[in-house]
Write an enzyme that holds these catalytic residues in place. Structure first.
Site, mmCIF file in Angstrom:
data_model
loop_
_atom_site.group_PDB
_atom_site.id
_atom_site.type_symbol
_atom_site.label_atom_id
_atom_site.label_comp_id
_atom_site.label_asym_id
_atom_site.label_seq_id
_atom_site.Cartn_x
_atom_site.Cartn_y
_atom_site.Cartn_z
ATOM 1 N N ARG A 51 0.863 -1.181 0.000
ATOM 2 C CA ARG A 51 0.000 0.000 0.000
ATOM 3 C C ARG A 51 0.898 1.229 0.000
ATOM 4 O O ARG A 51 1.921 1.265 0.702
ATOM 5 C CB ARG A 51 -0.918 0.039 1.226
ATOM 6 C CG ARG A 51 -2.120 -0.903 1.152
ATOM 7 C CD ARG A 51 -3.118 -0.497 0.045
ATOM 8 N NE ARG A 51 -4.235 -1.425 -0.053
ATOM 9 C CZ ARG A 51 -4.294 -2.461 -0.896
ATOM 10 N NH1 ARG A 51 -3.307 -2.710 -1.728
ATOM 11 N NH2 ARG A 51 -5.374 -3.224 -0.936
ATOM 12 N N GLU A 75 -2.677 7.370 -5.008
ATOM 13 C CA GLU A 75 -2.957 6.677 -6.269
ATOM 14 C C GLU A 75 -4.398 6.792 -6.737
ATOM 15 O O GLU A 75 -4.676 6.662 -7.929
ATOM 16 C CB GLU A 75 -2.555 5.200 -6.185
ATOM 17 C CG GLU A 75 -3.415 4.341 -5.279
ATOM 18 C CD GLU A 75 -2.979 2.873 -5.298
ATOM 19 O OE1 GLU A 75 -1.775 2.606 -5.117
ATOM 20 O OE2 GLU A 75 -3.844 2.008 -5.479
ATOM 21 N N HIS A 128 -0.625 -0.265 -9.829
ATOM 22 C CA HIS A 128 -1.373 -1.255 -9.033
ATOM 23 C C HIS A 128 -1.791 -2.448 -9.908
ATOM 24 O O HIS A 128 -2.977 -2.798 -9.989
ATOM 25 C CB HIS A 128 -2.598 -0.598 -8.378
ATOM 26 C CG HIS A 128 -2.965 -1.258 -7.078
ATOM 27 N ND1 HIS A 128 -3.211 -0.580 -5.922
ATOM 28 C CD2 HIS A 128 -3.102 -2.570 -6.746
ATOM 29 C CE1 HIS A 128 -3.499 -1.429 -4.946
ATOM 30 N NE2 HIS A 128 -3.439 -2.655 -5.423
HETATM 31 P P1 NAI Z 1 -1.623 -11.311 4.819
HETATM 32 O O1 NAI Z 1 -2.683 -10.848 5.762
HETATM 33 O O2 NAI Z 1 -1.601 -12.750 4.413
HETATM 34 O O3 NAI Z 1 -0.186 -10.977 5.438
HETATM 35 C C1 NAI Z 1 0.156 -9.747 5.973
HETATM 36 C C2 NAI Z 1 1.265 -10.007 6.983
HETATM 37 O O4 NAI Z 1 1.774 -8.752 7.414
HETATM 38 C C3 NAI Z 1 0.789 -10.755 8.234
HETATM 39 O O5 NAI Z 1 1.613 -11.878 8.445
HETATM 40 C C4 NAI Z 1 0.921 -9.721 9.349
HETATM 41 O O6 NAI Z 1 1.262 -10.304 10.597
HETATM 42 C C5 NAI Z 1 2.030 -8.850 8.810
HETATM 43 N N1 NAI Z 1 2.120 -7.525 9.379
HETATM 44 C C6 NAI Z 1 1.138 -6.716 9.825
HETATM 45 N N2 NAI Z 1 1.640 -5.545 10.225
HETATM 46 C C7 NAI Z 1 2.979 -5.611 10.031
HETATM 47 C C8 NAI Z 1 4.043 -4.706 10.244
HETATM 48 N N3 NAI Z 1 3.856 -3.486 10.732
HETATM 49 N N4 NAI Z 1 5.297 -5.113 9.940
HETATM 50 C C9 NAI Z 1 5.510 -6.349 9.426
HETATM 51 N N5 NAI Z 1 4.534 -7.241 9.200
HETATM 52 C C10 NAI Z 1 3.283 -6.867 9.493
HETATM 53 O O7 NAI Z 1 -1.722 -10.356 3.568
HETATM 54 P P2 NAI Z 1 -1.212 -10.641 2.082
HETATM 55 O O8 NAI Z 1 -2.268 -11.351 1.300
HETATM 56 O O9 NAI Z 1 0.143 -11.224 2.127
HETATM 57 O O10 NAI Z 1 -1.165 -9.155 1.488
HETATM 58 C C11 NAI Z 1 -0.245 -8.196 1.960
HETATM 59 C C12 NAI Z 1 -0.640 -6.851 1.422
HETATM 60 O O11 NAI Z 1 -0.427 -6.825 0.004
HETATM 61 C C13 NAI Z 1 -2.143 -6.513 1.550
HETATM 62 O O12 NAI Z 1 -2.477 -5.998 2.789
HETATM 63 C C14 NAI Z 1 -2.356 -5.510 0.468
HETATM 64 O O13 NAI Z 1 -2.158 -4.225 1.001
HETATM 65 C C15 NAI Z 1 -1.257 -5.826 -0.552
HETATM 66 N N6 NAI Z 1 -1.786 -6.296 -1.819
HETATM 67 C C16 NAI Z 1 -1.400 -5.641 -2.966
HETATM 68 C C17 NAI Z 1 -1.852 -6.053 -4.194
HETATM 69 C C18 NAI Z 1 -1.419 -5.386 -5.459
HETATM 70 O O14 NAI Z 1 -1.975 -5.661 -6.521
HETATM 71 N N7 NAI Z 1 -0.409 -4.513 -5.436
HETATM 72 C C19 NAI Z 1 -2.783 -7.184 -4.309
HETATM 73 C C20 NAI Z 1 -3.056 -7.849 -3.061
HETATM 74 C C21 NAI Z 1 -2.596 -7.395 -1.864
#
Ligand code: NAI
Length: 334
Positions: A236, A265, A297
């Site tokens: 993000r 964005e 994105h």
């Molecule tokens: P997820 O929920 O599986 O994993 C997120 C991880 O981040 C969790 O293990 C959590 O404990 C950890 N976390 C939370 N706060 C943290 C911090 N301050 N420092 C370090 N780790 C922290 O989520 P997933 O599916 O892996 O997605 C991650 C992010 O990717 C989403 O939240 C979304 O913002 C982004 N995303 C971007 C996309 C794109 O097209 N560019 C598409 C899909 C997701």
């Protein structure tokens, strides 16, 4: 049962209409994003659900209007939900679902693509060769093999990214409040955030945006990085303070930056602005750097991910409308 889509693009229509063959809902697609400017235009008691994407603005004000219009379900066709006022959803008794994991590999592979492009400068080589310029000056990269990678957030996407980078022969360090035992067995070493960023040659962000980690990458943390580090952000935009990273690029603290997401964005991404004057000076500055790669994105944008997004969203809506639990319990946020 009628679902109103916001920010709808031709590819949304294509994949949702195909998936809807199994459900038979009525789908209406609006190109505009959802926000206070348009919520009032929704016809009352016509739609039971709205389907929204990353840059739709679900503020308390918008959610109150949705409830008043008879909407019962808000379905996010994405994983992140930082654009939704969760308290307002609860207050108005609406249900909220998302697609927790549609294709972590799609995003992880795009992060790798950004890293390889920045490092090996294939985008420049492509243009050069088309101009019959076969010179190599300025195209030098470095081996990823044996470099130290810092992964911030090892959820579904971060874990997929770690595994790919192990295949390149990188040493992978990670920070996440919840450690993944499988990754540890594969050789990933969890360390505190500051230790990860100070040791890493390349830092890739894979954590969600929360109030606590807004501007996780700022003037101070940028200084705590190795001089000449590479940063990749596919998570993000507001995880990075844009003005601070511009300074770090100007003074050479950061060697290169790859971003698929950007703080501001919603005014830019998913639109063709090629004939417009862009008022956002920060994005213009970023685009002007030869060592910055911006994509709009698109990390999620694979056939597999779009098919999964459509089927998971419609399946969750079908369950919620019957007051049942979706098959993936992580899909329900409220
Ligand atoms: P997820 O929920 O599986 O994993 C997120 C991880 O981040 C969790 O293990 C959590 O404990 C950890 N976390 C939370 N706060 C943290 C911090 N301050 N420092 C370090 N780790 C922290 O989520 P997933 O599916 O892996 O997605 C991650 C992010 O990717 C989403 O939240 C979304 O913002 C982004 N995303 C971007 C996309 C794109 O097209 N560019 C598409 C899909 C997701």
């Amino acid at each position: 049962m009628k679902i109103l889509f916001f920010s709808a693009k031709p590819y949304d229509r294509q994949f949702f209409e195909k998936s809807n063959e199994s459900y038979g809902f009525e789908l209406e697609f609006w190109e505009t994003h959802l926000g206070p400017h348009i919520a009032d235009a929704i016809k009352k008691d016509t739609f039971e659900a709205v389907c929204v994407f990353v840059n739709d603005k679900l503020t308390a004000e918008v959610i109150a209007v949705l409830a008043e219009k008879g909407i019962k379900i808000i379905a996010l066709r994405c994983a992140g939900f930082n654009n939704v006022d969760l308290d307002a959803v609860k207050k108005h008794g609406l249900r909220l679902c998302r697609v927790p994991a549609y294709s972590p590999q799609a995003v992880a592979e795009h992060a790798v693509a950004m890293l390889l492009t920045l490092n090996r400068k294939t985008h420049k080589a492509y243009n050069r060769i088309r101009e019959q310029n076969f010179s190599l000056n300025g195209l030098m990269g470095f081996n990823l093999y044996r470099k130290t990678l810092g992964v911030i957030g090892t959820g579904k996407i971060g874990a997929a990214f770690c595994k790919i980078m192990l295949g390149f022969g990188c040493k992978v360090l990670a920070f996440d409040p919840y450690e993944n035992e499988e990754l540890k067995k594969l050789g990933i070493n969890y360390l505190p955030f500051n230790e990860v960023i100070s040791a890493a040659d390349i830092i890739s962000l894979h954590c969600p945006l929360t109030e606590e980690n807004r501007y996780l990458i700022n003037a101070e943390t940028l200084l705590g990085m190795k001089k000449g580090a590479v940063i990749i952000n596919t998570s993000r935009g507001a995880l990075i303070n844009t003005k601070d990273v511009i300074e770090a690029l100007k003074n050479g603290q950061i060697a290169s930056l790859g971003i698929d997401v950007y703080e501001q964005e919603e005014k830019l991404f998913f639109k063709d602005l090629s004939g417009s004057i862009i008022g956002d000076d920060d994005i213009q500055r970023l685009i002007s750097f030869p060592n910055v790669l911006v994509t709009g994105h698109q990390a999620f944008f694979t056939e597999e991910a779009l098919a999964e997004i459509a089927s998971s969203t419609l399946s969750s809506v079908a369950a919620l409308i019957k007051d049942e639990n979706p098959s993936d319990k992580n899909a329900v946020l409220v």
